[in-house]
Design a protein around this motif. Structure first.
Motif, PDB file in Angstrom:
ATOM      1  N   ALA A 160     -97.353 -19.356  50.484  1.00  0.00           N
ATOM      2  CA  ALA A 160     -98.338 -18.280  50.323  1.00  0.00           C
ATOM      3  C   ALA A 160     -98.937 -17.876  51.665  1.00  0.00           C
ATOM      4  N   ALA A 161     -99.154 -18.840  52.543  1.00  0.00           N
ATOM      5  CA  ALA A 161     -99.742 -18.562  53.849  1.00  0.00           C
ATOM      6  C   ALA A 161     -98.830 -17.695  54.722  1.00  0.00           C
ATOM      7  N   LYS A 162     -97.537 -17.678  54.428  1.00  0.00           N
ATOM      8  CA  LYS A 162     -96.571 -16.890  55.210  1.00  0.00           C
ATOM      9  C   LYS A 162     -96.421 -15.457  54.691  1.00  0.00           C
ATOM     10  N   MET A 163     -97.086 -15.142  53.590  1.00  0.00           N
ATOM     11  CA  MET A 163     -96.892 -13.849  52.937  1.00  0.00           C
ATOM     12  C   MET A 163     -97.969 -12.846  53.326  1.00  0.00           C
ATOM     13  N   GLU A 164     -97.567 -11.575  53.376  1.00  0.00           N
ATOM     14  CA  GLU A 164     -98.518 -10.490  53.573  1.00  0.00           C
ATOM     15  C   GLU A 164     -99.168 -10.157  52.237  1.00  0.00           C
ATOM     16  N   PRO A 165    -100.459  -9.834  52.224  1.00  0.00           N
ATOM     17  CA  PRO A 165    -101.119  -9.453  50.968  1.00  0.00           C
ATOM     18  C   PRO A 165    -100.489  -8.205  50.357  1.00  0.00           C
ATOM     19  N   GLY A 166    -100.479  -8.160  49.021  1.00  0.00           N
ATOM     20  CA  GLY A 166     -99.968  -7.000  48.304  1.00  0.00           C
ATOM     21  C   GLY A 166     -98.470  -6.961  48.136  1.00  0.00           C
ATOM     22  N   ALA A 167     -97.782  -8.015  48.511  1.00  0.00           N
ATOM     23  CA  ALA A 167     -96.322  -8.057  48.421  1.00  0.00           C
ATOM     24  C   ALA A 167     -95.873  -8.366  46.996  1.00  0.00           C
ATOM     25  N   ALA A 168     -94.590  -8.222  46.783  1.00  0.00           N
ATOM     26  CA  ALA A 168     -93.949  -8.653  45.540  1.00  0.00           C
ATOM     27  C   ALA A 168     -93.162  -9.916  45.867  1.00  0.00           C
ATOM     28  N   ALA A 169     -93.151 -10.874  44.938  1.00  0.00           N
ATOM     29  CA  ALA A 169     -92.462 -12.127  45.220  1.00  0.00           C
ATOM     30  C   ALA A 169     -91.718 -12.640  44.006  1.00  0.00           C
ATOM     31  N   LEU A 170     -90.582 -13.257  44.288  1.00  0.00           N
ATOM     32  CA  LEU A 170     -89.766 -13.934  43.291  1.00  0.00           C
ATOM     33  C   LEU A 170     -89.678 -15.392  43.702  1.00  0.00           C
ATOM     34  N   LEU A 171     -90.093 -16.292  42.825  1.00  0.00           N
ATOM     35  CA  LEU A 171     -89.991 -17.721  43.087  1.00  0.00           C
ATOM     36  C   LEU A 171     -88.856 -18.278  42.246  1.00  0.00           C
ATOM     37  N   GLU A 172     -87.873 -18.872  42.924  1.00  0.00           N
ATOM     38  CA  GLU A 172     -86.669 -19.406  42.277  1.00  0.00           C
ATOM     39  C   GLU A 172     -86.538 -20.868  42.674  1.00  0.00           C
ATOM     40  N   CYS A 173     -86.754 -21.875  41.954  1.00  0.00           N
ATOM     41  CA  CYS A 173     -87.278 -21.857  40.613  1.00  0.00           C
ATOM     42  C   CYS A 173     -88.237 -23.016  40.423  1.00  0.00           C
ATOM     43  N   LEU A 174     -88.986 -22.950  39.352  1.00  0.00           N
ATOM     44  CA  LEU A 174     -90.030 -23.939  39.084  1.00  0.00           C
ATOM     45  C   LEU A 174     -89.477 -25.334  38.837  1.00  0.00           C
ATOM     46  N   SER A 175     -88.311 -25.437  38.243  1.00  0.00           N
ATOM     47  CA  SER A 175     -87.753 -26.771  37.990  1.00  0.00           C
ATOM     48  C   SER A 175     -87.424 -27.489  39.293  1.00  0.00           C
ATOM     49  N   ASN A 176     -86.961 -26.737  40.296  1.00  0.00           N
ATOM     50  CA  ASN A 176     -86.678 -27.360  41.597  1.00  0.00           C
ATOM     51  C   ASN A 176     -87.950 -27.828  42.286  1.00  0.00           C
ATOM     52  N   ALA A 189    -102.061 -19.694  44.585  1.00  0.00           N
ATOM     53  CA  ALA A 189    -102.185 -19.193  45.961  1.00  0.00           C
ATOM     54  C   ALA A 189    -101.214 -18.036  46.203  1.00  0.00           C
ATOM     55  N   ILE A 190    -100.009 -18.154  45.692  1.00  0.00           N
ATOM     56  CA  ILE A 190     -99.019 -17.078  45.824  1.00  0.00           C
ATOM     57  C   ILE A 190     -99.458 -15.866  45.005  1.00  0.00           C
ATOM     58  N   ARG A 191     -99.929 -16.127  43.812  1.00  0.00           N
ATOM     59  CA  ARG A 191    -100.353 -15.033  42.925  1.00  0.00           C
ATOM     60  C   ARG A 191    -101.458 -14.191  43.563  1.00  0.00           C
ATOM     61  N   ARG A 192    -102.386 -14.838  44.256  1.00  0.00           N
ATOM     62  CA  ARG A 192    -103.485 -14.108  44.913  1.00  0.00           C
ATOM     63  C   ARG A 192    -102.968 -13.178  46.012  1.00  0.00           C
ATOM     64  N   LYS A 193    -101.793 -13.462  46.562  1.00  0.00           N
ATOM     65  CA  LYS A 193    -101.221 -12.657  47.641  1.00  0.00           C
ATOM     66  C   LYS A 193    -100.352 -11.511  47.132  1.00  0.00           C
ATOM     67  N   THR A 194     -99.990 -11.516  45.855  1.00  0.00           N
ATOM     68  CA  THR A 194     -98.957 -10.594  45.388  1.00  0.00           C
ATOM     69  C   THR A 194     -99.481  -9.531  44.426  1.00  0.00           C
ATOM     70  N   SER A 195     -98.795  -8.411  44.435  1.00  0.00           N
ATOM     71  CA  SER A 195     -99.015  -7.386  43.417  1.00  0.00           C
ATOM     72  C   SER A 195     -98.147  -7.683  42.198  1.00  0.00           C
ATOM     73  N   HIS A 196     -96.964  -8.217  42.441  1.00  0.00           N
ATOM     74  CA  HIS A 196     -96.033  -8.604  41.381  1.00  0.00           C
ATOM     75  C   HIS A 196     -95.472  -9.974  41.733  1.00  0.00           C
ATOM     76  N   LEU A 197     -95.542 -10.880  40.775  1.00  0.00           N
ATOM     77  CA  LEU A 197     -94.974 -12.211  40.963  1.00  0.00           C
ATOM     78  C   LEU A 197     -94.050 -12.502  39.793  1.00  0.00           C
ATOM     79  N   VAL A 198     -92.803 -12.818  40.111  1.00  0.00           N
ATOM     80  CA  VAL A 198     -91.811 -13.183  39.103  1.00  0.00           C
ATOM     81  C   VAL A 198     -91.437 -14.637  39.355  1.00  0.00           C
ATOM     82  N   LEU A 199     -91.576 -15.452  38.322  1.00  0.00           N
ATOM     83  CA  LEU A 199     -91.299 -16.880  38.401  1.00  0.00           C
ATOM     84  C   LEU A 199     -90.111 -17.212  37.512  1.00  0.00           C
ATOM     85  N   VAL A 200     -89.162 -17.953  38.044  1.00  0.00           N
ATOM     86  CA  VAL A 200     -87.987 -18.372  37.274  1.00  0.00           C
ATOM     87  C   VAL A 200     -88.124 -19.858  36.967  1.00  0.00           C
TER      88      VAL A 200
END
Length: 179
Positions: A72-88, A116-127
């Motif tokens: 999250a600290a490496k991300m610009e505010p307002g970005a869209a993010a895909l996290l692949e994946c929660l099991s890993n 923390a990631i969610r606070r940085k993103t406009s769209h967050l997709v979690l796998v």
């Protein structure tokens, strides 16, 4: 907006998640948060396959096998993010080599990282993976991992605006509306 995408191994959830995020992101910066810890040639092949799938799609990759707050600290505010994946990331946080953390501690750390990631993103997709339907009783360490992933999936499904299960390549909306 947060979307949780689940499905079994090889269900098509990763490809669906990428296409879904791209349809939402428009002009926003797009991050791909990669959580796989590579241990062997099979893992390397899987990572290369996923890199090939997202080539040319405009993602900036953040390697984050654990400690999602650092991602999250490496991300610009307002970005869209895909996290692949929660099991890993759950496995990486729980099994650190020298010891195994408890499910509740692991789930808490992963969920705080997601927030923390969610606070940085406009769209967050979690796998995430659906690993709860095989009816097999595993050793205690594996069962503790399944409990942690279950806690994480349940909490995120409750928080998510949309939950989609991908079954044989077909997205089935479980919560929210289809885009």
């Amino acid at each position: 907006m947060m979307t949780l995408i689940t499905g079994g191994s090889g269900s098509g959830k990763s490809a669906y998640a990428e296409d879904y995020l791209l349809s939402l992101a428009k002009e926003e910066k797009k991050y791909y948060i990669a959580t796989m810890q590579i241990y062997d040639a099979e893992g390397e092949r899987k990572v290369m396959r996923h890199r090939d799938l997202r080539r040319g799609k405009g993602f900036q990759t953040i390697e984050a096998p654990r400690d999602l707050k650092k991602a999250a600290a490496k991300m610009e505010p307002g970005a869209a993010a895909l996290l692949e994946c929660l099991s890993n990331v759950t496995a990486n946080e729980m099994f650190t080599g020298e010891s195994m953390k408890e499910a509740k501690e692991t789930a808490g750390k992963v969920l705080r990282g997601i927030e923390a990631i969610r606070r940085k993103t406009s769209h967050l997709v979690l796998v995430t993976n659906n690993v709860f339907e095989d009816g097999i009783t595993y050793d205690e360490g594996t069962m503790e991992y399944l409990r942690a992933l279950g806690m994480i999936n349940t909490a995120l499904a409750e928080q998510a605006d949309q939950v989609v299960e991908v079954v044989v390549g077909i997205p089935v909306v479980l919560k929210g509306r289809e885009k």
